[in-house]
Structure formats: structure tokens, C-alpha cells
Design a protein around this motif. Structure first.
Motif, short mmCIF file in Angstrom:
data_model
loop_
_atom_site.label_atom_id
_atom_site.label_comp_id
_atom_site.label_asym_id
_atom_site.label_seq_id
_atom_site.Cartn_x
_atom_site.Cartn_y
_atom_site.Cartn_z
N ALA A 177 44.20 47.43 54.07
CA ALA A 177 43.65 46.76 55.18
C ALA A 177 43.39 47.51 56.63
O ALA A 177 44.22 48.54 56.59
CB ALA A 177 44.55 45.50 55.90
N HIS A 180 46.48 48.46 58.49
CA HIS A 180 47.66 48.94 57.94
C HIS A 180 48.10 50.03 58.45
O HIS A 180 47.55 51.14 58.80
CB HIS A 180 47.35 49.19 56.45
CG HIS A 180 48.44 49.45 55.55
ND1 HIS A 180 49.36 50.55 55.56
CD2 HIS A 180 48.91 48.52 54.57
CE1 HIS A 180 50.27 50.32 54.54
NE2 HIS A 180 50.14 49.29 53.75
N ASP A 196 54.55 47.60 49.92
CA ASP A 196 53.20 46.88 49.58
C ASP A 196 53.26 46.26 48.43
O ASP A 196 53.91 46.79 47.34
CB ASP A 196 51.87 47.85 50.06
CG ASP A 196 51.84 47.96 51.29
OD1 ASP A 196 51.38 47.17 52.26
OD2 ASP A 196 52.19 48.94 51.76
N ARG A 197 52.46 45.18 48.18
CA ARG A 197 52.19 44.59 46.78
C ARG A 197 50.98 45.46 46.54
O ARG A 197 49.82 45.57 47.12
CB ARG A 197 51.92 43.08 47.17
CG ARG A 197 51.47 42.44 45.69
CD ARG A 197 50.97 40.92 45.73
NE ARG A 197 52.00 40.39 46.31
CZ ARG A 197 52.11 39.47 47.39
NH1 ARG A 197 51.20 39.98 48.30
NH2 ARG A 197 53.10 38.81 47.72
N MET A 199 47.94 45.88 43.65
CA MET A 199 46.87 45.21 42.73
C MET A 199 46.51 46.19 41.52
O MET A 199 45.98 47.11 41.98
CB MET A 199 45.90 44.58 43.53
CG MET A 199 45.37 43.30 43.21
SD MET A 199 44.16 43.04 41.86
CE MET A 199 43.21 44.52 41.87
N LEU A 225 50.81 42.97 41.60
CA LEU A 225 49.79 41.80 41.21
C LEU A 225 48.77 42.19 40.23
O LEU A 225 48.01 43.31 40.31
CB LEU A 225 49.23 41.18 42.54
CG LEU A 225 48.10 40.22 42.37
CD1 LEU A 225 48.89 39.02 42.01
CD2 LEU A 225 47.40 39.98 43.80
N SER A 234 39.41 40.55 48.94
CA SER A 234 39.73 39.59 49.77
C SER A 234 41.20 39.84 50.18
O SER A 234 41.62 39.52 51.60
CB SER A 234 39.29 37.99 49.60
OG SER A 234 40.00 37.84 47.99
N LEU A 235 42.15 40.09 49.23
CA LEU A 235 43.42 40.16 49.50
C LEU A 235 43.80 41.51 50.21
O LEU A 235 44.66 41.55 50.86
CB LEU A 235 44.21 40.32 47.89
CG LEU A 235 44.15 39.00 46.93
CD1 LEU A 235 44.70 39.09 45.94
CD2 LEU A 235 44.88 37.87 47.82
N ALA A 238 42.90 41.01 53.89
CA ALA A 238 44.04 40.30 54.57
C ALA A 238 45.14 40.99 54.72
O ALA A 238 46.38 40.17 55.30
CB ALA A 238 44.00 38.91 53.72
N GLY A 239 45.46 42.13 54.07
CA GLY A 239 46.68 42.66 54.19
C GLY A 239 47.78 42.23 53.09
O GLY A 239 49.02 42.46 53.20
N GLU A 240 47.18 41.46 52.13
CA GLU A 240 48.14 41.13 51.07
C GLU A 240 48.39 42.05 49.80
O GLU A 240 49.52 41.80 49.06
CB GLU A 240 47.70 39.53 50.66
CG GLU A 240 47.43 38.44 51.46
CD GLU A 240 48.96 38.07 51.81
OE1 GLU A 240 49.99 38.20 50.99
OE2 GLU A 240 49.07 37.67 52.98
N ALA A 241 47.84 42.97 49.70
CA ALA A 241 47.68 43.92 48.76
C ALA A 241 47.03 45.56 49.08
O ALA A 241 46.26 45.14 50.00
CB ALA A 241 47.10 43.23 47.47
#
Length: 317
Positions: A177, A180, A196-197, A199, A225, A234-235, A238-241
Motif C-alpha cells: 500500500a 505502508h 504483513d500478510r 500473497m 494468503l 485490491s488487497l 487496502a493494506g491487507e497484503a
């Protein structure tokens, strides 16, 4: 249900991929559809051909026997089709069938080839699996295959194919992101992403094994993931990965792309073809090299990396 050649092709694809998920991707169908089809084939034969395990699918002893008979039939049909199409191409005009994994150089490569080879019917087939493309090339369904090989995870190359190295070691960058904390630095340490996750797309040959090796060498065990890279964007935004990416990626306003310190994750970029057709293969390689160089120099982060490492790409330019 009567057994058909397409059913034999499905069995071979599952055995080659080692999992229903990967096989479904290579066949261009959903995993539930493939699972249903395999069940129907097994019901028609009255026997289980694959044992489903947590790590994938393995042929049963009976499955191995069926595969030993199915492969020659599938190969002979593929050869018949490819030879017939080749004969038709000689009558109808020149043709170049390209297979490729994802690359920012593709658009430029096609543009250059169409200019260099006017009147040639140029087609493109893309696949996340380098192995699937190489098998298609060996079966005569493609003329050239542009693939990447994850460092430390050599590809299974069918016999008889010839190879040209485009880039011996392309570093893989990291995407995250824009806001980040690690994005504030021009170069990122793998250890800075321990919380972090990560991917990764396990259907890309060698991708998960290569990443696992790098994370282990850094002494971290972050959550991982498994998903495709189209979903990843998209992840990441959004800071998810966070996820590895090609250095030619970007730039994007909503995403930061940075080199990893000491370049622990890398790939080799390779162009494969069958023997013969030297002039066509020479043209394909020359225009691919020019298109890749163009894509590499267009991306600021990768251009700076190339300057720091005195890359041959700069001298070629």
C-alpha cells in the motif's frame, strides 16, 4: 458415459499439475467443474484413478496404468492436429503462435513482431503456468514460449526443446500500500514485512517454493494468503497484503513498488522453441529483447536498479 480423448487429456492434466486447482487453471475451467468431470470419469471406469490428499492429487496404481496408455494417445492426437495445422499454415501463409506468462513486455513484443513480420498470423496464448506452456510447445500447439523460471525452482522442460536466455536474473520487487511504513524507504528489507500478510499465487510454477525459501532465509514466518495476482491488487491497495511483483510493474498512484534489499527473490526469463525455423525464432527473440528493454527502462524503480548494477540492458540500449 463413454470415455473420449478430452477425458484422457483431463487425466493427464491432473497428473501433470499434481492438484485439481492447478489443473483447472491450465485447462481454463473452474475447480468444481473439473472435480465433477473427474468423478464422472472414475464412475465410468468403475475405479478411483487419483487419491485426494491435503497436498494435492496423486495417481493410484490403477491411475498410473491408465495414464501410461492415455499419454501416447493424447500426444498422437496433438501431433496430428499440429501437423495438420502446420500444413494448412504453409498453404494459407506464415503463422507465429506465441505462448507467454504475464509480462509488461508483451504489448511491445507483439507490436514489434507485427511490424517486422507483415502478413504473418501472430496469435498469443497466456497461462500462469510455465510448465503448461512448455508442454503445449512440445506438443506442437505453440511455436515459441516466453516463460519465467523462479530461482531455485527449475522448470520441468520436455525433451527436444531449445532455449534462449533473455535475462539471466531479474529481481522481483515488492508491492505494498502507498501508505505502508516500509514504503518510505527506497529499498525494503524482507524482515520489515514480517508482520504483513504475504500473497502468493500457488498455481504459478515455483512461486510458492521460491517465496518460502526467501522468507525462511530471512528468519520470518508471516501469514501467507494463496490467491491469484488479479485479486491481489485490491488487497494490497487496502493494506491487507504485500506481494512480490515484476520490476517492470507500475507505477500506480495507490500502490508502492520497491526493490528488496540484496534481491533475494529472482527469476530467469527464457524463450523456448522447437528445433528448426531459425529465422522466425531469431526474429521472435530479437523483438522480445527490444520490447523487454523498453519496458524495463520505462519504469523508474527498475531503471535505477539497472543503473546501480550496471546492467547489460543499459549497454544494449
Amino acid at each position: 458415459m463413454e470415455l473420449e480423448v478430452r477425458h484422457l487429456r483431463v487425466l493427464c492434466a491432473i497428473a501433470d499439475a499434481g492438484s485439481l486447482h492447478k489443473a483447472a487453471r491450465s485447462l481454463g475451467m473452474s475447480q468444481p467443474s473439473l472435480t465433477t468431470q473427474l468423478r464422472r470419469i472414475e464412475n465410468a471406469l468403475g475405479a478411483q484413478l487419483f487419491s485426494r490428499e491435503r497436498t494435492g492429487c496423486r495417481p493410484t496404481p490403477l491411475g498410473l496404468d491408465v495414464l501410461s496408455r492415455a499419454r501416447p494417445l493424447v500426444a498422437q492426437l496433438a501431433l496430428l492436429v499440429s501437423e495438420t495445422r502446420a500444413a494448412a499454415a504453409r498453404v494459407d501463409g506464415a503463422r507465429l503462435r506465441i505462448g507467454s506468462t504475464a509480462s509488461r513486455a508483451l504489448a511491445g513484443w507483439l507490436r514489434r513482431l507485427r511490424k517486422r513480420l507483415p502478413g504473418t498470423d501472430i496469435s498469443l496464448h497466456m497461462d500462469v503456468s510455465a510448465g503448461a506452456l512448455l508442454r503445449a510447445l512440445a506438443a506442437g500447439q505453440l511455436d515459441v514460449a516466453f516463460v519465467h523460471e523462479v530461482e531455485g525452482c527449475p522448470l520441468r522442460v520436455p525433451d527436444g526443446l531449445e532455449r534462449r536466455v533473455l535475462v539471466d536474473r531479474e529481481p522481483q520487487f515488492i508491492s505494498m500500500a502507498r501508505d505502508h511504513p516500509a514504503a518510505a524507504a527506497p529499498v525494503v528489507d524482507v524482515a520489515d514485512l514480517a508482520e504483513d500478510r504475504w500473497m502468493v499465487d500457488p498455481s504459478v510454477d515455483g512461486e510458492w517454493d521460491g517465496l518460502r525459501r526467501v522468507l525462511g532465509a530471512a528468519g520470518i514466518d508471516p501469514p501467507v494468503l494463496h490467491a491469484d495476482y488479479h485479486t491481489a491488487a485490491s488487497l494490497i491497495v487496502a493494506g491487507e497484503a504485500v506481494a512480490p511483483c515484476q520490476p517492470t510493474s507500475g507505477p500506480r498512484d495507490d500502490m508502492a513498488i520497491r526493490p528488496l534489499r540484496d534481491d533475494p527473490l529472482a527469476v530467469r526469463l527464457l524463450l523456448y522453441h522447437r528445433p528448426g525455423g531459425c529465422s522466425l525464432h531469431d526474429a521472435a527473440y530479437a523483438e522480445l529483447a527490444a520490447a523487454y528493454r523498453e519496458a524495463a527502462l520505462r519504469t523508474a524503480a527498475y531503471r535505477h536498479w539497472l543503473l546501480r548494477h550496471d546492467s547489460p540492458l543499459l549497454r544494449a540500449a
